[in-house]
Design an enzyme around this catalytic site. Structure first.
Site, PDB file in Angstrom:
ATOM      1  N   CYS A   2       0.857  -1.181   0.000  1.00  0.00           N
ATOM      2  CA  CYS A   2       0.000   0.000   0.000  1.00  0.00           C
ATOM      3  C   CYS A   2       0.891   1.228   0.000  1.00  0.00           C
ATOM      4  CB  CYS A   2      -0.874   0.026   1.250  1.00  0.00           C
ATOM      5  SG  CYS A   2      -1.791  -1.492   1.499  1.00  0.00           S
ATOM      6  N   ARG A  27       1.404   1.654  -5.978  1.00  0.00           N
ATOM      7  CA  ARG A  27       1.552   0.657  -4.919  1.00  0.00           C
ATOM      8  C   ARG A  27       0.228  -0.005  -4.556  1.00  0.00           C
ATOM      9  NH1 ARG A  27       6.262   1.098  -2.147  1.00  0.00           N
ATOM     10  NH2 ARG A  27       5.354   0.093  -0.328  1.00  0.00           N
ATOM     11  N   TRP A  74      -3.782  -1.612  -1.220  1.00  0.00           N
ATOM     12  CA  TRP A  74      -3.694  -2.818  -2.039  1.00  0.00           C
ATOM     13  C   TRP A  74      -4.035  -3.928  -1.066  1.00  0.00           C
ATOM     14  CZ3 TRP A  74      -3.233  -4.299  -6.950  1.00  0.00           C
ATOM     15  CH2 TRP A  74      -2.795  -5.605  -7.229  1.00  0.00           C
ATOM     16  N   ASN A 100       1.049  -0.286   5.989  1.00  0.00           N
ATOM     17  CA  ASN A 100       1.430  -1.083   4.828  1.00  0.00           C
ATOM     18  C   ASN A 100       2.187  -2.299   5.354  1.00  0.00           C
ATOM     19  OD1 ASN A 100       2.347  -2.049   2.327  1.00  0.00           O
ATOM     20  ND2 ASN A 100       4.200  -0.793   2.457  1.00  0.00           N
ATOM     21  N   GLY A 101       1.804  -3.489   4.926  1.00  0.00           N
ATOM     22  CA  GLY A 101       2.481  -4.698   5.388  1.00  0.00           C
ATOM     23  C   GLY A 101       1.458  -5.756   5.765  1.00  0.00           C
ATOM     24  N   GLU A 482       9.265 -20.343 -19.610  1.00  0.00           N
ATOM     25  CA  GLU A 482       9.049 -18.979 -19.119  1.00  0.00           C
ATOM     26  C   GLU A 482      10.138 -18.044 -19.659  1.00  0.00           C
ATOM     27  OE1 GLU A 482       6.744 -17.386 -17.943  1.00  0.00           O
ATOM     28  OE2 GLU A 482       7.656 -15.622 -17.048  1.00  0.00           O
ATOM     29  N   LYS A 486       9.361 -14.764 -21.897  1.00  0.00           N
ATOM     30  CA  LYS A 486       9.839 -13.419 -21.552  1.00  0.00           C
ATOM     31  C   LYS A 486      10.560 -12.796 -22.740  1.00  0.00           C
ATOM     32  CE  LYS A 486       7.960 -12.508 -18.901  1.00  0.00           C
ATOM     33  NZ  LYS A 486       7.088 -13.370 -18.165  1.00  0.00           N
ATOM     34  N   GLU A 489       8.103 -11.934 -25.693  1.00  0.00           N
ATOM     35  CA  GLU A 489       7.093 -10.889 -25.498  1.00  0.00           C
ATOM     36  C   GLU A 489       7.690  -9.500 -25.351  1.00  0.00           C
ATOM     37  OE1 GLU A 489       4.595 -11.150 -21.986  1.00  0.00           O
ATOM     38  OE2 GLU A 489       6.215 -12.009 -20.817  1.00  0.00           O
ATOM     39  N   HIS A 505      14.289 -34.450 -31.783  1.00  0.00           N
ATOM     40  CA  HIS A 505      13.190 -34.978 -32.586  1.00  0.00           C
ATOM     41  C   HIS A 505      12.553 -33.913 -33.469  1.00  0.00           C
ATOM     42  CE1 HIS A 505      13.482 -38.753 -30.459  1.00  0.00           C
ATOM     43  NE2 HIS A 505      13.490 -38.083 -29.316  1.00  0.00           N
ATOM     44  N   LYS A 604      -2.152  -6.347 -19.590  1.00  0.00           N
ATOM     45  CA  LYS A 604      -1.786  -6.912 -18.281  1.00  0.00           C
ATOM     46  C   LYS A 604      -2.804  -7.955 -17.833  1.00  0.00           C
ATOM     47  CE  LYS A 604       0.841  -7.326 -14.766  1.00  0.00           C
ATOM     48  NZ  LYS A 604       2.065  -8.086 -15.006  1.00  0.00           N
TER      49      LYS A 604
HETATM   50  O1  M6R Z   1      -3.311 -12.683 -14.757  1.00  0.00           O
HETATM   51  P1  M6R Z   1      -2.919 -14.056 -15.223  1.00  0.00           P
HETATM   52  O2  M6R Z   1      -1.823 -14.653 -14.443  1.00  0.00           O
HETATM   53  O3  M6R Z   1      -4.101 -14.970 -15.320  1.00  0.00           O
HETATM   54  O4  M6R Z   1      -2.409 -13.817 -16.697  1.00  0.00           O
HETATM   55  C1  M6R Z   1      -2.108 -14.888 -17.534  1.00  0.00           C
HETATM   56  C2  M6R Z   1      -1.262 -14.445 -18.700  1.00  0.00           C
HETATM   57  O5  M6R Z   1      -1.963 -13.532 -19.491  1.00  0.00           O
HETATM   58  C3  M6R Z   1       0.034 -13.801 -18.226  1.00  0.00           C
HETATM   59  O6  M6R Z   1       0.726 -14.666 -17.384  1.00  0.00           O
HETATM   60  C4  M6R Z   1       0.942 -13.432 -19.382  1.00  0.00           C
HETATM   61  O7  M6R Z   1       1.353 -14.572 -20.050  1.00  0.00           O
HETATM   62  C5  M6R Z   1       2.129 -12.666 -18.820  1.00  0.00           C
HETATM   63  N1  M6R Z   1       1.803 -11.266 -18.688  1.00  0.00           N
HETATM   64  C6  M6R Z   1       3.340 -12.797 -19.624  1.00  0.00           C
HETATM   65  O8  M6R Z   1       4.413 -12.149 -19.035  1.00  0.00           O
END
Ligand code: M6R
Length: 609
Positions: A2, A27, A74, A100-101, A482, A486, A489, A505, A604
């Site tokens: 927060c 935050r 938050w 906050n915490g 992952e 990263k 994207e 394969h 997001k």
């Molecule tokens: O909010 P979520 O974890 O459900 O989102 C799922 C994906 O859209 C999300 O993990 C996306 O792949 C990432 N932003 C990638 O970095």
């Protein structure tokens, strides 16, 4: 996570508080409130939703006064609502508190306070602080706060005001950030520097267990035993506002990568009981019900899906329960076999992903119990699931998931240990030693982040790549996936991830000198196999970037670049191995001039199918 602001000085406190909170809205932003020392006592105004809702009310009904505290929330305990918004007051309404915490022992403190006649009105952990201060207050506010914080387990940054002390804000902290901006005849308490930069660049950094009495003309800092601290830490800030909002980092993504030790620590906080039992009341299942679970089904999308893949290894290895992991968009349309003996775990950092929510509904209709793992209190998944385990990563602004991913893995370690304890598949000694090692993972990540030698140089070499391959085995497979996600994207370089043993394969046909191959090669029972796979691609001209353990000298013979991580046991290597790959993607993307915080075409939270 927060945002807190406190003000003492000649200006209208409400202006400074609202301006400061706007700078801290990153935050948290589910509700906001202020407490101002008005002529008739402490006036509290709170509103649900973004700060603008609060500002609107204060604009139409100003609350004059030169001292006050404010908060943007938050949620961690209690859904977002006006009642749960800060500041929280004591029984008399003469004391107000922002926090906050996370206060871990708030349940027992609530019970104790209720038993002595206190009336608590919110669902938050914070409210106990206001009532404790009330019960300890005998005329010295700082002393009452000092006695209060001695009763708290967990983390806190606090701002406290009392009607008897209309010229003072008392601030305290432990494991949550708090600074005090030192102005000319005015002082500003804040969670972070952006909130004070409009007024001053001179800052006092409050340390753990310190309590500060802040008035317009001075700041007196005391330690936990009430002794005045003669030399509090002072600093001069030379960042501009934009840099300050990102904590001095160039981008939110980099800031969030560096916040991972805290995110993991907060997610693990309070999960091990004194009796050696993993605390996971959110599961809300009796040992008999857990024993009856014959299958776990994990549904998630994107990065969260990769966390689910890590969890498959953990749960199967520790709890010996078979686990299926599926992307939510497939699960929901596939007529999946789930019933009342299946535990479904829905992982979603935002809690709003449409496909995962649909999967949750599908699973519940079939009788399964659904546990959500999310970072957002009050998000839709929390309302649609039977139980919720929160990650405490704080808001993630960068579109690319970083700290929420490692915090999800931390939460999944806890879940896997809990299931193993309930099933009796791990001895007490084994749980204890795993927990000890797990508790050390935030320090391991800190060590990785403190030593970035070679990473930028390595990234610079592959800035022009068009395509890349990521390989791993075992728990390294989802980590490679992952890593590839990263890179693609945020840098727009094509990246494909494969189980290293499967690479021959098909994907091996892609190998040329122009295709860098990133390999998760940390120590583990398949290490030698991974080295063989490296040799296979190397023989075809590939350049290797290996993520490997400190002290592994052999790997230097097989890789052009080695990104080092401290040694951990194999099953706990998932988080450490992730971090160098996040940074590699980050630096490659930056060198290509990409906007890492808002990559093209991405959002997001994906609230559409
Ligand atoms: O909010 P979520 O974890 O459900 O989102 C799922 C994906 O859209 C999300 O993990 C996306 O792949 C990432 N932003 C990638 O970095």
């Amino acid at each position: 996570m927060c945002g807190i602001v406190g003000y003492v000085g000649p200006r209208q406190a409400s202006d400074v508080l609202l301006g400061g909170l706007a700078r801290l809205e990153y935050r948290g932003y589910d509700s906001a409130g202020v407490a101002i020392m008005a002529e008739d006592g402490v006036r509290v105004v709170r509103r649900l939703g973004k700060l603008v809702n609060l500002s609107g009310v204060i604009e139409s009904e100003p609350v004059p006064g030169g001292v006050g505290i404010g908060h943007t929330r938050w949620a961690t305990h209690g859904r977002p609502s006006e009642e749960n918004a800060h500041p929280h007051a004591d029984c008399t309404g003469r004391i107000a508190v922002v926090h906050n915490g996370i206060i871990e022992n708030y349940v027992e403190l609530r019970e104790e306070l209720a038993a002595t006649g206190h009336v608590l009105r919110s669902e938050t952990d914070t409210e106990v602080v206001a009532h404790l201060v009330e019960s300890y207050y005998t005329g010295d506010l700082a002393a009452a706060v000092t006695r209060t914080v001695a009763r708290l387990d967990g983390s806190y940054a606090l701002g406290v005001v009392h009607a008897d002390h209309p010229d003072t804000v008392v601030a305290a902290r432990k494991d949550s950030p708090l600074i005090i901006g030192l102005g000319e005849g005015e002082n500003i308490v804040a969670s972070d520097i952006p909130a004070v930069l409009e007024y001053t660049r001179d800052v006092l950094v409050l340390h753990d267990d310190q309590v500060a009495t802040v008035s317009a003309g001075e700041v007196v800092v005391r330690d936990g035993s009430g002794e005045v601290v003669a030399d509090p830490e002072l600093m001069r800030v030379d960042w501009d506002l934009d840099a300050a909002e990102k904590g001095g980092y160039e981008d939110f993504m980099l800031k969030e990568i560096f916040e991972q030790p805290t995110a993991i620590r907060e997610t693990l906080r309070g999960r091990m009981g004194e009796d050696g039992e993993i605390q996971l009341s959110e599961l809300d299942m009796t040992p008999e019900q857990v024993t009856a679970i014959d299958r776990v089904f994990i549904i998630a999308c994107g990065t969260s899906y990769h966390a689910g893949m890590v969890a498959k290894t953990l749960i199967e290895q520790w709890a010996r329960i078979p686990v299926e992991v599926e992307v939510s968009s497939e699960f929901r349309y596939r007529d999946p076999i789930v019933d009342d003996e299946t535990l479904v775990v829905a992982i979603t950092q935002s809690g709003e992903t449409a496909d995962t929510l649909a999967g949750v509904r599908e699973a519940r209709e079939r009788g399964a119990k659904v546990i959500a793992i999310t970072n957002v209190v009050g998000s839709r998944v929390t309302r649609e699931s039977d139980g919720v385990i929160y990650t405490h990563a704080g808001p993630e602004i960068g579109v690319a998931a970083t700290k929420t991913f490692t915090a999800q893995i931390a939460a999944l370690y806890v879940l896997a240990l809990k299931l193993a304890q309930a099933k009796g598949t791990l001895s007490d000694e084994r749980v204890e030693s795993l927990w000890l090692e797990l508790s050390n993972i935030p320090d391991v990540v800190e060590a990785i982040l403190a030593d970035l030698d070679g990473l930028k140089e390595c990234a610079a070499e592959y800035t022009a790549a068009c395509s890349s391959l990521f390989l791993g085995r075992g728990i390294g497979v989802p980590i490679a996936m992952e890593g590839a996600l990263k890179l693609k994207e945020i840098s727009y370089i094509h990246a494909e991830a494969y189980a290293a043993g499967e690479m021959k394969h098909g994907p091996i046909a892609l190998i040329t000198e122009e295709v860098p191959v990133v390999v998760v090669a940390t120590q583990g029972h398949t290490y030698e196999k991974v080295v063989s796979n490296i040799q296979e691609v190397r023989a075809r001209g590939a350049h290797i970037i290996a993520v490997a353990t400190h002290g592994d000298d052999e790997i230097t013979r097989h890789a052009e670049h080695v990104l080092r991580v401290p040694a951990t046991s194999e099953v706990l290597s998932a988080i450490p191995a992730t971090v160098p790959m996040q940074l590699l993607s980050y630096y490659i993307a930056k060198a290509r001039g990409c906007n890492v915080d808002q990559p093209r075409n991405l959002a997001k939270s994906v609230t559409v199918e």
